[in-house]
Design a protein around this motif. Structure first.
Motif, PDB file in Angstrom:
ATOM      1  N   PHE A  55       0.812  -1.229   0.000  1.00 51.98           N
ATOM      2  CA  PHE A  55       0.000   0.000   0.000  1.00 51.98           C
ATOM      3  C   PHE A  55       0.845   1.278   0.000  1.00 51.98           C
ATOM      4  O   PHE A  55       0.586   2.176  -0.802  1.00 51.98           O
ATOM      5  N   VAL A  71     -18.991  -2.813  -9.985  1.00 54.37           N
ATOM      6  CA  VAL A  71     -17.671  -2.673 -10.612  1.00 54.37           C
ATOM      7  C   VAL A  71     -17.824  -2.549 -12.124  1.00 54.37           C
ATOM      8  O   VAL A  71     -17.196  -1.710 -12.765  1.00 54.37           O
ATOM      9  N   VAL A 130     -10.716  -1.280 -11.710  1.00 49.56           N
ATOM     10  CA  VAL A 130      -9.871  -2.414 -12.124  1.00 49.56           C
ATOM     11  C   VAL A 130      -9.298  -3.105 -10.893  1.00 49.56           C
ATOM     12  O   VAL A 130      -9.334  -4.333 -10.761  1.00 49.56           O
ATOM     13  N   LEU A 131      -8.774  -2.282  -9.978  1.00 47.79           N
ATOM     14  CA  LEU A 131      -8.184  -2.852  -8.766  1.00 47.79           C
ATOM     15  C   LEU A 131      -9.227  -3.636  -7.987  1.00 47.79           C
ATOM     16  O   LEU A 131      -8.940  -4.710  -7.458  1.00 47.79           O
ATOM     17  N   GLU A 132     -10.449  -3.114  -7.960  1.00 48.60           N
ATOM     18  CA  GLU A 132     -11.498  -3.824  -7.236  1.00 48.60           C
ATOM     19  C   GLU A 132     -11.826  -5.134  -7.949  1.00 48.60           C
ATOM     20  O   GLU A 132     -12.051  -6.162  -7.316  1.00 48.60           O
ATOM     21  N   SER A 133     -11.818  -5.077  -9.287  1.00 51.04           N
ATOM     22  CA  SER A 133     -12.162  -6.281 -10.042  1.00 51.04           C
ATOM     23  C   SER A 133     -11.143  -7.401  -9.822  1.00 51.04           C
ATOM     24  O   SER A 133     -11.480  -8.566  -9.887  1.00 51.04           O
ATOM     25  N   ILE A 134      -9.891  -7.041  -9.566  1.00 53.36           N
ATOM     26  CA  ILE A 134      -8.910  -8.113  -9.336  1.00 53.36           C
ATOM     27  C   ILE A 134      -8.726  -8.401  -7.851  1.00 53.36           C
ATOM     28  O   ILE A 134      -7.813  -9.097  -7.465  1.00 53.36           O
ATOM     29  N   GLY A 135      -9.575  -7.808  -7.025  1.00 55.29           N
ATOM     30  CA  GLY A 135      -9.600  -8.255  -5.644  1.00 55.29           C
ATOM     31  C   GLY A 135      -9.208  -7.257  -4.582  1.00 55.29           C
ATOM     32  O   GLY A 135      -8.958  -7.636  -3.446  1.00 55.29           O
ATOM     33  N   MET A 136      -9.152  -5.980  -4.908  1.00 55.66           N
ATOM     34  CA  MET A 136      -8.849  -4.998  -3.855  1.00 55.66           C
ATOM     35  C   MET A 136     -10.144  -4.690  -3.104  1.00 55.66           C
ATOM     36  O   MET A 136     -11.110  -4.218  -3.707  1.00 55.66           O
ATOM     37  N   THR A 137     -10.149  -4.951  -1.825  1.00 46.54           N
ATOM     38  CA  THR A 137     -11.368  -4.703  -1.040  1.00 46.54           C
ATOM     39  C   THR A 137     -11.476  -3.210  -0.725  1.00 46.54           C
ATOM     40  O   THR A 137     -10.513  -2.458  -0.893  1.00 46.54           O
ATOM     41  N   ASP A 138     -12.654  -2.832  -0.233  1.00 43.50           N
ATOM     42  CA  ASP A 138     -12.857  -1.422   0.132  1.00 43.50           C
ATOM     43  C   ASP A 138     -11.845  -0.995   1.183  1.00 43.50           C
ATOM     44  O   ASP A 138     -11.295   0.095   1.138  1.00 43.50           O
ATOM     45  N   ARG A 139     -11.633  -1.921   2.132  1.00 48.07           N
ATOM     46  CA  ARG A 139     -10.698  -1.578   3.201  1.00 48.07           C
ATOM     47  C   ARG A 139      -9.285  -1.361   2.653  1.00 48.07           C
ATOM     48  O   ARG A 139      -8.572  -0.455   3.071  1.00 48.07           O
ATOM     49  N   GLN A 140      -8.916  -2.215   1.700  1.00 50.60           N
ATOM     50  CA  GLN A 140      -7.582  -2.070   1.119  1.00 50.60           C
ATOM     51  C   GLN A 140      -7.474  -0.781   0.303  1.00 50.60           C
ATOM     52  O   GLN A 140      -6.453  -0.098   0.339  1.00 50.60           O
ATOM     53  N   ARG A 141      -8.576  -0.469  -0.417  1.00 48.66           N
ATOM     54  CA  ARG A 141      -8.571   0.788  -1.179  1.00 48.66           C
ATOM     55  C   ARG A 141      -8.425   1.971  -0.211  1.00 48.66           C
ATOM     56  O   ARG A 141      -7.652   2.888  -0.460  1.00 48.66           O
ATOM     57  N   GLU A 175      -9.189   3.029 -12.872  1.00 45.58           N
ATOM     58  CA  GLU A 175      -8.109   2.320 -12.188  1.00 45.58           C
ATOM     59  C   GLU A 175      -8.610   1.669 -10.895  1.00 45.58           C
ATOM     60  O   GLU A 175      -8.299   0.516 -10.601  1.00 45.58           O
TER      61      GLU A 175
END
Lengths: 260, 835
Positions: free
Chosen positions: B411, B826, B739-750, B736
């Motif tokens: 991150f 998404v 895209v990140l969410e589509s490959i598995g970035m969770t809300d918390r990670q975002r 962007e």
């Protein structure tokens, strides 16, 4: 009894467009077996992408259920769905959707890093080598051709060892030769890494490389055809597929392709 | 070729584009509105502040003037009257002093004659009210309320008479009866007795004498360089004793102007960055659209025209909204907030905001120019992309080349990536945030220096200083030990008093000798006396006891303070051991180096054989050690212990009191009670930081509140700029993030990634503020710092601002990211962003 890694029941997706309701999916019952390579074909607007998005949890159905790898997607909240997608589903998009600031290697390992898992460097190297990207590890997406970007996208989808690869028109932006290369690679990679592939295309030639094709029209599945029905698949294809000077030989990998 | 009339279609396209891209249009119009609001309100409120600042100076100076000439010859007076740069020249003559009244034995107030120009024009703005008339006859006086009180004449009114002992130019004392012709109240009054011209003429003083004549000049130029000041001074052809002093704000007018211009420029820079950032983001995000228009046949010129129209619509709307908002805030909200807070309104009156049409015009012109300048580059970018390129255009996202794989946690790495992706944009975002904060830093630092603290000089920054006025009396019999051991003990025991340092003092004489004393006296006469030294030499040689001076005893803390302000290093051990002494320079043309090593001998007037000889270690200009009146020989400063060894019971001339807490009203009140309980209460004089602060605050009016208002508006704008830019930036990153969410970035990670990004922006902008901002602040501060106040950044406002900036930097991207994620699935977001 067959184990279906993907199963949809009465799947519907309706959109409101002014006073009209557009039925993108209108009661789709669809199953995919483990390690199967399925192509969904259909005209533009037929609902094939919508179906893929529902299976990948990228969109929410109006009605019906989606089961992936034994789990009902509607039981999961947004966060669980994202984590599920990260671990069990790999996406390959028509526009590659690589993160532009990250080089090929960083893009490939991104889902693994997001999952907090330790990167198996040997495995990633194997994938990159397999997809002929070993000398492009540090290239930014902008420095790659369309075919190379799509191979990088496949590498990313495969790297997290998901059970299923969902490919949304992965050859849509590629020329014929590159398209065949990519699909060939995808097929071999799926076989090599034991993954199920659901591929969307409107190209019949590409679809014929799958184990099974499913045709969708006006939001309904209208036809299933297996490779055994006489359609040429990778298993019974003669000769090899040219891929950047390398040749894929069916006999070297049992029922799939292998690099020479 | 005839041009097509395609105005209508371009106008329609521009209107539709503005309407359809509502979010983008709103952000752009908001940026313009904020920029124009900032310019309008900061300059309007700034002008009000400047007005108050000038009024404060008038009040603190006791009149509206720029320079004072000490001693006036006829030629100089004529010159000033005919000089086109001199607006007003008011004459003041010191006509002796009132030493005593029947109710106060130590009045020591000057008698001053002021001509009508000074009294009616120069001094008028510093007065609150006047009852009665200016003295016309010889026995009339005009006195302030405060003056009446300090002369023990409280309760007298216009028409009343009183008797007072008057000292004339020869030093002769005589009792006179005066009639009060008027009473006044105002700023800058020191308790003087204003007398008539007739009184002055009979006093024996001449206006040409430096000790008497003053010419107060109100000059036409608002700003004068040091060269211009020097030229003006030279044109007056001053004598050795004469001097022309410029007031602080005129003397430093150029640095003050440059400092204020610097603040104005940073404000304009903030406005420019605010508009430029958003323009850039807006047009860059629309390049695909322009490419599409090119592909259907729109020419470059037409695209330029289209973008210009859009800018006109959004800019015009934004500008109008900004000016309205600025007007509402400046003229309605701002005064009403100050009023509703009830900030000293009873003392300083209501706040009046100054409106200047030039501010209105300048704001509009500058904003329009910024819109034009800010849109030039993006427009160039929009038209330079070919239609095919445009359809795949992703701005700075399309990076090519190779880059080493970076290590570290994902991150922080991705956040850093985001920052370095478009270095210029990141720099501009940080710079604009830092600019807002720097102006805030600069203003609060300046306001702090403008605070009462900086205007009040008390020796060693003490909270209170008491003076034994009896030591100013000619008759030594009248000298009293007002602050004896018991008094000192009681003062020290007052709760809240940390330290009480007495300044010891005793009368000594310095016998004549041909080397040092001769040199000193020669210089003293040249500088201060009209009579030639030769007339006094013999008398001095024979009776040095008639020309006594003071031996001053200071403690170690006093020594350390004195040493800090001297132009030479003095050996502390030698000083404390009594081997060396320091002399009060008394404005003579001696340097410490010249006199260092010379010996000076003093003796007791009652016992001339009892002498002490000290080696001179240096000279000090600290007038806390100066004695009263015209003392021919030098005032000698030694350590208090040495003094006590020499003189059994020295007087305590002054007492410096230090509180645990500055402005401790309870401690101050107790000390005043202690002083007033003394049977000789009238013989004390007292300077207090608390009292001076109250006076300065009164003189400042609402200046501080207005200044804080400007600082807050600027800081707020800096933050709004960040909010606007980051919101726009995240909107442009919709694809962007999807895209990140589509490959598995969770809300918390975002969120974690966006928090990191925000933190980097906060750290970057704080670092810029802490370095460049602080540097600029220091330069501006020093330019404006004619009071010589120490540079000190107000800690708590800055800590508060840093915390606010960090919170905003973190929360805004977080909020913008969450808002975007709620906008749809998404897939919808990917589709919306054109993927």
């Amino acid at each position: 009894m067959d184990f279906y890694i993907v199963k949809t029941e009465g799947l519907k997706k309706y959109y409101k467009l002014g006073n009209n309701t557009v039925k993108a999916l209108d009661g789709v019952d669809f199953t995919v077996k483990e390690r199967e390579f399925v192509a969904i074909i259909g005209r533009s607007g037929s609902g094939k992408s919508t179906l893929l998005h529902m299976i990948g949890g990228l969109d929410v159905p109006t009605a019906g259920e989606v089961y992936v790898d034994g789990r009902r997607l509607s039981d999961m909240n947004r966060e669980q769905l994202t984590v599920f997608r990260r671990r069990r589903v790999g996406f390959v998009f028509q526009n590659y959707n690589l993160v532009p600031d990250l080089n090929v290697y960083e893009n490939v390992v991104l889902p693994i890093e997001l999952d907090g898992r330790k990167i198996d460097r040997d495995y990633v190297d194997e994938i990159l080598e397999f997809l002929q990207l070993e000398d492009k590890r540090e290239a930014l997406p902008g420095a790659l051709s369309g075919g190379q970007q799509q191979r990088a996208a496949i590498a990313r989808a495969v790297a997290a060892r998901p059970a299923i690869l969902l490919c949304d028109e992965p050859t849509g932006n590629l020329d014929t030769a590159a398209s065949h290369d990519v699909i060939g690679l995808l097929r071999v990679a799926a076989k090599q890494f034991q993954q199920t592939v659901i591929l969307i295309t409107h190209d019949n030639d590409i679809a014929q490389m799958a184990d099974r094709t499913v045709r969708i029209e006006d939001g309904r599945i209208v036809n299933h055809r297996n490779a055994d029905d006489g359609i040429m698949t990778g298993r019974n294809m003669h000769g090899g597929i040219m891929n950047g000077g390398s040749v894929l030989h069916p006999e070297k990998a049992g029922d799939g392709y292998a690099w020479e | 070729m005839l041009g097509n009339n395609n105005d209508r279609v371009i106008r329609r396209l521009a209107e539709k584009s503005v309407r359809n891209n509502r979010n983008r249009s709103l952000i752009l119009a908001a940026a313009v509105a904020l920029a124009s609001f900032m310019l309008f309100s900061v300059f309007t409120v700034g002008l009000t502040w400047l007005d108050m600042y000038q009024l404060q100076n008038v009040r603190l100076n006791g009149g509206e003037f720029d320079a004072v000439l000490y001693g006036i010859t006829d030629g100089q007076y004529e010159k000033c009257m005919s000089d086109k740069d001199v607006l007003l020249a008011g004459t003041v003559g010191i006509a002796g002093s009132i030493e005593k009244t029947e109710t106060d034995g130590t009045v020591g107030a000057g008698c001053i004659w002021a001509d009508p120009v000074f009294w009616d024009e120069i001094m008028a703005p510093a007065r609150e009210w006047v009852r009665g008339d200016y003295p016309q006859t010889e026995d009339q006086v005009m006195i302030s309320e405060k003056g009446l009180k300090s002369a023990g004449l409280e309760g007298l009114d216009v028409g009343d008479t009183f008797s007072a002992e008057y000292r004339d130019s020869e030093g002769n004392l005589s009792w006179k009866t005066f009639s009060i012709s008027g009473i006044w109240k105002g700023y800058g009054d020191g308790g003087e007795f204003y007398v008539s011209e007739a009184f002055y003429r009979q006093s024996g003083y001449e206006l040409s004498e430096v000790a008497s004549g003053r010419l107060y000049l109100d000059l036409k130029p608002g700003i004068m360089t040091s060269d211009q000041q020097q030229t003006f001074t030279d044109s007056l052809d001053l004598g050795k004793q004469q001097a022309l002093f410029f007031t602080g704000d005129m003397g430093y007018s150029v640095p003050i102007f440059l400092g204020l211009a610097g603040i104005a420029m940073v404000t304009c820079l903030c406005a420019y960055l605010l508009i430029y950032n958003i323009m850039n983001l807006s047009v860059a995000g629309n390049v695909r659209y322009y490419g599409l228009l090119q592909s259907v046949g729109m020419t470059e010129r037409q695209i330029r025209s289209l973008i210009r129209r859009q800018m006109c619509m959004l800019g015009g709307g934004g500008l109008a909204a900004g000016l309205l908002l600025g007007g509402a805030v400046s003229f309605l909200l701002f005064p009403s907030v100050i009023r509703s807070l009830g900030i000293r309104s009873s003392e300083v009156g209501t706040i009046e905001i100054v409106f200047h049409p030039a501010v209105f015009i300048l704001t509009a012109a500058f904003t329009a120019l910024t819109i034009y300048a800010g849109s030039r580059k993006p427009v160039k970018k929009a038209v330079s992309v070919s239609p095919v390129e445009a359809t795949g255009y992703r701005g700075t996202y399309d990076r090519s080349g190779y880059r080493k794989t970076r290590r570290g946690k994902i991150f922080p790495r991705m956040a850093l990536e985001q920052l370095t992706r478009d270095k210029k944009r990141s720099t501009v975002i940080m710079a604009s945030l830092a600019a807002g904060m720097s102006v805030f830093l600069c203003l609060v630092t300046l306001l702090e220096s403008e605070g009462a603290r900086s205007y009040v000089y008390i020796y060693r920054d003490a909270d209170m200083a008491l003076t034994n006025d009896t030591l100013n009396m000619d008759e030594k019999d009248g000298w009293k030990q007002l602050m004896d051991g018991d008094f000192l003990e009681k003062a020290e025991a007052v709760e809240g008093v940390r330290e009480a340092d007495p300044l010891l003092c005793a009368e000594v004489m310095v016998p004549w000798e041909p080397d040092f004393v001769e040199k000193w006296l020669e210089e003293f006469f040249a500088m201060w006396m009209y009579a030639p030294y030769e007339d006094y030499r013999e008398k001095y040689q024979e009776h040095p006891e008639d020309y006594s001076t003071f031996l001053i005893g200071i403690n170690e803390s006093d020594f350390d303070y004195m040493q800090e302000n001297m132009d030479i290093a003095v050996n502390k051990e030698d000083f404390l051991a009594g081997k060396t002494c320091v002399l009060y320079r008394n404005s003579l043309d001696f340097t410490s180096e010249q006199l260092k090593g010379t010996e000076v001998t003093c003796a007791l007037p009652d016992d001339p054989g009892e002498t002490r000889t000290f080696t001179i270690a240096g000279l000090t200009d600290e007038n806390y050690y100066s004695g009263a009146g015209s003392i021919f020989p030098p005032v000698i400063i030694v350590s208090d212990q040495v003094m006590r060894d020499y003189i059994a019971d020295p007087y305590v001339a002054k007492l410096s009191l230090f509180y645990d807490e500055t402005y401790d009203e309870a401690a101050e009140q107790e000390l005043i009670s202690l002083m007033e309980s003394s049977p000789d209460a009238n013989d004390f004089s007292c300077s207090s930081r608390l009292e001076a602060k109250e006076n300065v605050e009164k003189a400042q009016g609402n200046m501080m509140e207005v200044g804080i208002g400007i600082a807050l508006i600027l800081a707020l704008i800096g933050l709004m700029n960040y909010i606007n830019t980051v919101t726009g930036n995240i909107q442009n990153r919709q694809n962007e993030l999807a895209v990140l969410e589509s490959i598995g970035m969770t809300d918390r990670q975002r969120n974690r990634m966006l928090i990191m990004e925000g933190l980097f922006f906060a750290i970057g902008s704080l670092a810029l503020t802490g370095t460049i901002g602080l540097g600029v602040t220091y330069v501006i501060y020093q330019a404006l710092n004619y009071m010589g106040a120490p540079f000190m950044v107000p800690l708590w406002p800055m800590v508060g601002m840093a915390a606010l900036v960090t919170a905003v930097c973190i929360l805004i991207p977080l909020a913008a990211g969450s808002r975007m994620a709620r906008r749809g699935s998404v897939v919808e977001r990917l589709r919306e962003s054109g993927q």
